[in-house]
Design an enzyme around this catalytic site. Sequence first.
Site, PDB file in Angstrom:
ATOM      1  N   ASN A 234      51.273  16.459 -73.390  1.00 42.98           N
ATOM      2  CA  ASN A 234      50.799  17.535 -74.268  1.00 42.98           C
ATOM      3  C   ASN A 234      51.964  17.962 -75.169  1.00 42.98           C
ATOM      4  O   ASN A 234      52.957  18.498 -74.684  1.00 42.98           O
ATOM      5  CB  ASN A 234      50.311  18.698 -73.398  1.00 42.98           C
ATOM      6  CG  ASN A 234      49.813  19.877 -74.217  1.00 42.98           C
ATOM      7  OD1 ASN A 234      50.072  19.975 -75.419  1.00 42.98           O
ATOM      8  ND2 ASN A 234      49.108  20.776 -73.567  1.00 42.98           N
TER       9      ASN A 234
ATOM     10  N   HIS B  78      43.099  17.540 -79.605  1.00 46.49           N
ATOM     11  CA  HIS B  78      44.392  17.935 -79.044  1.00 46.49           C
ATOM     12  C   HIS B  78      44.498  17.311 -77.655  1.00 46.49           C
ATOM     13  O   HIS B  78      43.580  17.429 -76.830  1.00 46.49           O
ATOM     14  CB  HIS B  78      44.475  19.462 -78.970  1.00 46.49           C
ATOM     15  CG  HIS B  78      45.596  19.960 -78.118  1.00 46.49           C
ATOM     16  ND1 HIS B  78      46.866  19.438 -78.186  1.00 46.49           N
ATOM     17  CD2 HIS B  78      45.632  20.916 -77.154  1.00 46.49           C
ATOM     18  CE1 HIS B  78      47.638  20.062 -77.310  1.00 46.49           C
ATOM     19  NE2 HIS B  78      46.918  20.961 -76.663  1.00 46.49           N
TER      20      HIS B  78
ATOM     21  N   CYS C  96      48.832  25.141 -80.047  1.00 49.05           N
ATOM     22  CA  CYS C  96      48.263  23.782 -80.101  1.00 49.05           C
ATOM     23  C   CYS C  96      47.208  23.633 -81.199  1.00 49.05           C
ATOM     24  O   CYS C  96      46.804  22.516 -81.513  1.00 49.05           O
ATOM     25  CB  CYS C  96      47.673  23.410 -78.754  1.00 49.05           C
ATOM     26  SG  CYS C  96      48.800  23.722 -77.403  1.00 49.05           S
TER      27      CYS C  96
HETATM   28  O1  UT7 Z   1      47.651  22.738 -74.645  1.00 51.89           O
HETATM   29  C1  UT7 Z   1      47.201  24.035 -74.467  1.00 51.89           C
HETATM   30  C2  UT7 Z   1      45.933  24.079 -73.738  1.00 51.89           C
HETATM   31  N1  UT7 Z   1      46.151  23.688 -72.368  1.00 51.89           N
HETATM   32  C3  UT7 Z   1      45.156  23.185 -71.663  1.00 51.89           C
HETATM   33  O2  UT7 Z   1      44.104  22.998 -72.173  1.00 51.89           O
HETATM   34  C4  UT7 Z   1      45.389  22.920 -70.199  1.00 51.89           C
HETATM   35  C5  UT7 Z   1      44.159  23.303 -69.405  1.00 51.89           C
HETATM   36  N2  UT7 Z   1      44.339  23.158 -67.976  1.00 51.89           N
HETATM   37  C6  UT7 Z   1      44.494  21.966 -67.369  1.00 51.89           C
HETATM   38  O3  UT7 Z   1      44.557  20.951 -68.030  1.00 51.89           O
HETATM   39  C7  UT7 Z   1      44.493  21.909 -65.863  1.00 51.89           C
HETATM   40  O4  UT7 Z   1      44.096  23.165 -65.354  1.00 51.89           O
HETATM   41  C8  UT7 Z   1      45.876  21.511 -65.242  1.00 51.89           C
HETATM   42  C9  UT7 Z   1      46.161  20.044 -65.540  1.00 51.89           C
HETATM   43  C10 UT7 Z   1      46.967  22.364 -65.839  1.00 51.89           C
HETATM   44  C11 UT7 Z   1      45.844  21.689 -63.753  1.00 51.89           C
HETATM   45  O5  UT7 Z   1      44.785  20.928 -63.176  1.00 51.89           O
HETATM   46  P1  UT7 Z   1      43.742  21.603 -62.153  1.00 51.89           P
HETATM   47  O6  UT7 Z   1      42.826  20.552 -61.751  1.00 51.89           O
HETATM   48  O7  UT7 Z   1      43.167  22.809 -62.842  1.00 51.89           O
HETATM   49  O8  UT7 Z   1      44.685  21.992 -60.970  1.00 51.89           O
HETATM   50  P2  UT7 Z   1      44.949  23.421 -60.306  1.00 51.89           P
HETATM   51  O9  UT7 Z   1      45.871  24.224 -61.163  1.00 51.89           O
HETATM   52  O10 UT7 Z   1      43.656  24.044 -59.904  1.00 51.89           O
HETATM   53  O11 UT7 Z   1      45.702  22.996 -58.981  1.00 51.89           O
HETATM   54  C12 UT7 Z   1      45.059  22.233 -57.959  1.00 51.89           C
HETATM   55  C13 UT7 Z   1      46.054  21.955 -56.865  1.00 51.89           C
HETATM   56  C14 UT7 Z   1      46.793  23.186 -56.387  1.00 51.89           C
HETATM   57  O12 UT7 Z   1      46.989  23.050 -54.992  1.00 51.89           O
HETATM   58  P3  UT7 Z   1      46.040  23.804 -53.937  1.00 51.89           P
HETATM   59  O13 UT7 Z   1      46.188  25.269 -54.261  1.00 51.89           O
HETATM   60  O14 UT7 Z   1      44.677  23.286 -54.207  1.00 51.89           O
HETATM   61  O15 UT7 Z   1      46.622  23.422 -52.632  1.00 51.89           O
HETATM   62  C15 UT7 Z   1      48.112  23.102 -57.077  1.00 51.89           C
HETATM   63  O16 UT7 Z   1      49.150  23.752 -56.371  1.00 51.89           O
HETATM   64  O17 UT7 Z   1      47.058  21.049 -57.356  1.00 51.89           O
HETATM   65  C16 UT7 Z   1      48.344  21.607 -57.095  1.00 51.89           C
HETATM   66  N3  UT7 Z   1      49.241  21.175 -58.156  1.00 51.89           N
HETATM   67  C17 UT7 Z   1      49.921  20.014 -58.108  1.00 51.89           C
HETATM   68  N4  UT7 Z   1      49.990  19.057 -57.168  1.00 51.89           N
HETATM   69  C18 UT7 Z   1      50.782  17.993 -57.434  1.00 51.89           C
HETATM   70  C19 UT7 Z   1      49.521  21.796 -59.332  1.00 51.89           C
HETATM   71  N5  UT7 Z   1      50.370  21.053 -60.046  1.00 51.89           N
HETATM   72  C20 UT7 Z   1      50.643  19.946 -59.309  1.00 51.89           C
HETATM   73  C21 UT7 Z   1      51.451  18.812 -59.517  1.00 51.89           C
HETATM   74  N6  UT7 Z   1      51.473  17.867 -58.562  1.00 51.89           N
HETATM   75  N7  UT7 Z   1      52.154  18.636 -60.653  1.00 51.89           N
END
Ligand code: UT7
Length: 316
Positions: free
Chosen positions: A272, A242, A114
Site C-alpha cells: 500500500n 487504490h 490514499c
Molecule cells: O490505504 C488506506 C485504506 N486502508 C485500508 O483500506 C485497509 C483496510 N483494512 C485492511 O485491509 C485489513 O483490516 C488489514 C489487512 C489491515 C487487517 O486484516 P484483518 O483481516 O482485518 O485482520 P484483523 O485486524 O482483524 O486481525 C486478525 C488477527 C488478529 O489476531 P486475533 O485477535 O484474531 O488473535 C491480529 O492480531 O490477525 C492478527 N494480525 C496478524 N497476524 C499475523 C494482525 N496483523 C498481523 C500480522 N501477522 N501482520
Amino acid sequence: MNGLKLVSTGSAMPERVLTNEDLTKMVETNDEWITTRTGIHTRHICSQEESHTQLCLAASRQALARSGIAPEEIGVCLVATFTGDHLNPATACVLQKELGLPEDTVCFDLNAACSGFVYALHTAQCLLSAAPRKFGLILGAEVLSRVTDYTDRSTCVLFGDGAAAAVVEWNAEYPSIHAVLGCRGNTEVLYTPGVNTSSPSYIHMEGQPVFRFAVETVPRCISQVLEQAGLTAEDVDHFVFHQANQRIIDLAMRKLHLPSEKCTGNIAHTGNTSAASVPLLLDELVSTGALCSGQRALCVGFGAGLTWGGALLQLK
Ligand code: UT7
C-alpha cells in the site's frame, strides 16, 4: 466537455525490496497471513540516502520525456502526498525549480491521503481550464516507511514507498473526468499524528472499520462516476483501484460484476503506497501496453480522512 486526457506516465521506486520473509524477522508475522489477508508479497522501502524528492524528480522526468512535452508547457504541478521531505516548501515547489517549470506554474502539495491522486486530477482539471498553459504534471508520491512503526505488525506489513507522475492535458473538447470526491471526517480509525505531538508520528490504523468503510464506499463511488459520465462498466477498459488490500478489490469487483481482466493490480509487489498507489498502477498499465490510446481507466482511491474519490481518465 472541458476535460483532461492522460498524455504519459512515469514512476520511480526505491531500490530496496522488503519481503514478507524479511518482516518475519522484525515482528511476529508470517508470509501466509500477509499474503492471504492482503495480497502483498513485497514492497519497496527507501534507504536513508533516498528521498521523496528524488523519487518525485525521477518519476516526473520519465513522464515528461515520454510525453514529448517541454517543462515550459506545464501550467499546473500538483503532488499528492503526506510524506514529503519537508513540511514546506511543498515538493511541487522543489519540482518547479529542479525541472525548470515556468514561475507562473501553480505548484502545491495536496493531502487527501490514499485518495490524493484522484483529488489532484480533479483539482488539475479545474485549475488548467483557467491556466495559461494546458498541460499539468500530477504526482502521487509517498515515503510511508518514514511514518511506519516497524514494531507494529498490524500496519508495518502493509506499507511501501514509491512515486508516480502523470502528464495530463486539458482541452475544452475533451470529456470531463467526472470526478466523485467525498469525505467523512474521522480522526480515530486512520491517522498519522503531526508535528505537535511528543510521540513519533506513525500511521495508526484500525483495520476492520477502515475495511468496512472501503467496501461500502468504493463500489458506490464507481457507480456514481459511471452514472455521471453516462457510461456503464462495459465502457471502461481498466478499473484502477487504490492498492490497499486485494480482498477489498475482490469484493468491489464481485458487487459490480467487474471482470478480473479489467481489474489488474500490483499490490503483490508494491504494498500500500497511499497516494502513489493509483498512479503507480496507471504507469504499469501504460508502460506494459495494457492501457492503450483511446482507452478509459476509472481510478478510485480511498483512505485517511476518511476520503474517497473516483475519476475517469482517457489515454490520449
Ligand atoms: O490505504 C488506506 C485504506 N486502508 C485500508 O483500506 C485497509 C483496510 N483494512 C485492511 O485491509 C485489513 O483490516 C488489514 C489487512 C489491515 C487487517 O486484516 P484483518 O483481516 O482485518 O485482520 P484483523 O485486524 O482483524 O486481525 C486478525 C488477527 C488478529 O489476531 P486475533 O485477535 O484474531 O488473535 C491480529 O492480531 O490477525 C492478527 N494480525 C496478524 N497476524 C499475523 C494482525 N496483523 C498481523 C500480522 N501477522 N501482520
